[in-house]
Write a protein that holds these residues in place. Structure first.
Motif, PDB file in Angstrom:
ATOM      1  N   LEU A 101      41.611  37.160 171.308  1.00 10.32           N
ATOM      2  CA  LEU A 101      41.109  35.843 171.026  1.00 10.32           C
ATOM      3  C   LEU A 101      40.544  35.968 169.517  1.00 10.32           C
ATOM      4  O   LEU A 101      40.839  34.889 168.991  1.00 10.32           O
ATOM      5  N   GLN A 104      43.541  35.247 167.176  1.00  8.79           N
ATOM      6  CA  GLN A 104      44.025  33.919 167.136  1.00  8.79           C
ATOM      7  C   GLN A 104      43.083  33.036 166.299  1.00  8.79           C
ATOM      8  O   GLN A 104      43.431  32.070 165.665  1.00  8.79           O
ATOM      9  N   VAL A 105      41.631  33.108 166.271  1.00 13.36           N
ATOM     10  CA  VAL A 105      41.074  32.411 165.621  1.00 13.36           C
ATOM     11  C   VAL A 105      41.191  32.779 164.088  1.00 13.36           C
ATOM     12  O   VAL A 105      41.193  31.902 163.136  1.00 13.36           O
ATOM     13  N   ARG A 163      36.938  27.419 162.214  1.00 12.50           N
ATOM     14  CA  ARG A 163      36.888  27.611 163.592  1.00 12.50           C
ATOM     15  C   ARG A 163      35.983  29.204 163.628  1.00 12.50           C
ATOM     16  O   ARG A 163      36.276  29.990 162.597  1.00 12.50           O
ATOM     17  N   LEU A 165      34.446  32.516 165.931  1.00 16.28           N
ATOM     18  CA  LEU A 165      34.118  33.004 167.247  1.00 16.28           C
ATOM     19  C   LEU A 165      32.928  34.029 167.074  1.00 16.28           C
ATOM     20  O   LEU A 165      32.820  34.682 166.261  1.00 16.28           O
ATOM     21  N   LEU A 188      33.634  29.180 169.494  1.00 18.32           N
ATOM     22  CA  LEU A 188      33.926  29.773 170.543  1.00 18.32           C
ATOM     23  C   LEU A 188      32.990  30.793 170.980  1.00 18.32           C
ATOM     24  O   LEU A 188      32.871  31.816 169.714  1.00 18.32           O
ATOM     25  N   ARG A 312      36.637  25.086 177.117  1.00 24.23           N
ATOM     26  CA  ARG A 312      37.060  25.415 175.894  1.00 24.23           C
ATOM     27  C   ARG A 312      37.333  26.961 175.721  1.00 24.23           C
ATOM     28  O   ARG A 312      38.563  27.517 175.517  1.00 24.23           O
ATOM     29  N   ALA A 316      41.061  28.441 175.306  1.00 25.09           N
ATOM     30  CA  ALA A 316      41.338  29.505 174.536  1.00 25.09           C
ATOM     31  C   ALA A 316      42.184  30.993 175.129  1.00 25.09           C
ATOM     32  O   ALA A 316      42.912  31.620 174.382  1.00 25.09           O
ATOM     33  N   ASP A 319      45.911  29.812 175.172  1.00 27.39           N
ATOM     34  CA  ASP A 319      46.216  29.764 173.658  1.00 27.39           C
ATOM     35  C   ASP A 319      46.748  31.276 173.501  1.00 27.39           C
ATOM     36  O   ASP A 319      47.672  31.267 172.510  1.00 27.39           O
TER      37      ASP A 319
END
Length: 418
Positions: A101, A104-105, A163, A165, A188, A312, A316, A319
């Motif tokens: 995760l 990805q961010v 973005r 996290l 997120l 959300r 995520a 994704d």
């Protein structure tokens, strides 16, 4: 809690540091209490008595009352998951879902806030701007992490359009959301399944014990190494000379001190966040008991239990599907393997807690362990945790637990076919 113009730590203070973050005059910082927990300290010379810290404190009764719970655990969207990169899976506490995760961010131009070791004793929040910086955020840090100033940093990044996290304990995720005052589409949040916060004094005593035994200084501790696999994880002590030593967690005195629940923060015994719904968009924990359901999964390196707490969070997870093996699971299976902390806190405050925290500065770790930590209280009986009687009790508990899981699997199978 008595109303004041500035904060004083209530008995149920979680040490979330929301008060220090909302203080516009930077008059509040988090310090270690006598019992070894982070609490706010106010510089009265800087304080303008605006009352913002008291008004926003999550431990206030009126703020706790605003939390909403549900008994509908069947509505929880749950998964078993692991990172397809075996090196990441093995170096993580469980299955390496956080890393996928976070990557990805960062790859989308965002940043990640998580906990790292500042030194051998101190865990703090840090910001990762590169994938390489995520490595220090992997792995459990079983101590109180200082969140001084981090919510301000998160807001700054969100307002710039990036973005973000954020990963922390449920009380820290709740504090961040309360600090922000509104929802941000570019945020997120991950709340980790938290057993509770142990006294910092236990960690100090543990490091002191092993430095005396080894005759050299410890550089860092890894609480979840997997030389014998995920289910038999080790606590590893890394020394400044490059050497290391490790202990299987079932016999490690720090893990036994932590998991006996006698030295947790008072707030943890009545944690208002150990409920459904969870605080994060995603909740991460260990999928204990997965071998009973999926013996073909690579559980030797760790499997994560994952809850999607929002649309959300679900998006995520979808994704990063290319980086994860993500399998939908009935929440009942995950809950069967670890009842505590998903929908209720640890337990009532043990009677021996006060004695342990009183004697912790006077006694050696060995004395604390033999007289308090290694003693199990069952009604009027006091038995050694490593004794034969306790081993027989634990065996009986495991047998009944296996039978219970078997019955639940049969019920799940029956419902599936019906």
């Amino acid at each position: 809690m008595k109303k004041n113009n500035h904060i004083t730590a209530p008995d149920n203070c979680t040490g979330c540091a929301l008060c220090s973050n909302v203080c516009s005059k930077e008059a509040i910082r988090m310090v270690w209490s006598e019992e070894g927990f982070l609490v706010p300290s106010v510089d009265v010379d800087k304080c303008v008595e605006c009352g913002a810290c008291v008004k926003n404190c999550p431990a206030q009764e009126e703020n706790i009352a605003k939390l909403q719970y549900t008994d509908d655990v069947n509505s929880v969207e749950a998964y078993g998951a692991w990172n397809q990169n075996e090196a990441v899976q093995e170096s993580s506490s469980s299955g390496g879902v956080f890393t996928s995760l976070a990557e990805q961010v960062i790859e989308s131009g965002g940043c990640v806030f998580g906990v790292v070791w500042r030194d051998k004793l101190t865990a703090v929040f840090s910001r990762a701007e590169t994938v390489e910086q995520l490595a220090s955020m992997r792995g459990s840090k079983y101590t109180h992490a200082n969140a001084d100033g981090v919510y301000r940093e998160v807001r700054t990044e969100l307002l710039s359009g990036r973005r973000v996290l954020f990963s922390g304990t449920p009380c820290q995720v709740h504090a961040l959301r309360k600090y922000l005052r509104k929802d941000y589409e570019n945020l997120l949040t991950i709340d980790i399944l938290c057993h509770g916060i142990p006294s910092h004094l236990i960690l100090e005593k543990y490091i002191e014990l092993w430095e005396q035994k080894a005759g050299k200084d410890i550089r860092q501790i890894s609480f979840r190494d997997k030389p014998e696999g995920w289910s038999k994880f080790h606590v590893t002590r890394h020394y400044v000379d490059g050497s290391s030593s490790s202990t299987e967690h079932h016999i490690d005195v720090y893990m036994k001190s932590f998991l006996c629940d006698r030295a947790l923060n008072k707030a943890c015994y009545s944690c208002p966040y150990a409920h459904i719904p969870r605080q994060g968009d995603i909740t991460l924990g260990d999928y204990w008991g997965v071998a009973h359901y999926h013996p073909d999964w690579p559980f030797g390196k760790g499997i994560s239990a994952v809850l999607a707490g929002s649309v959300r969070g679900k998006t995520a997870l979808q994704d990063v599907d290319r980086k994860l093996r993500l399998h939908p699971e009935p929440f009942a299976k995950i809950y069967a393997g670890q009842r505590v902390c998903y929908v209720h806190p640890v337990k009532n405050v043990p009677e021996s807690r006060a004695l342990l925290l009183k004697k912790i500065k006077e006694w050696t770790f060995d004395e604390l362990f033999e007289k308090i930590i290694n003693i199990r209280q069952i009604g009027p009986l006091r038995i050694r945790s490593d004794g034969k009687i306790n081993k027989m009790l634990n065996l009986a508990i495991r047998v009944f637990g296996a039978l219970e899981r078997r019955v639940k699997r049969l019920i799940l199978d029956k419902n599936r076919w019906n």
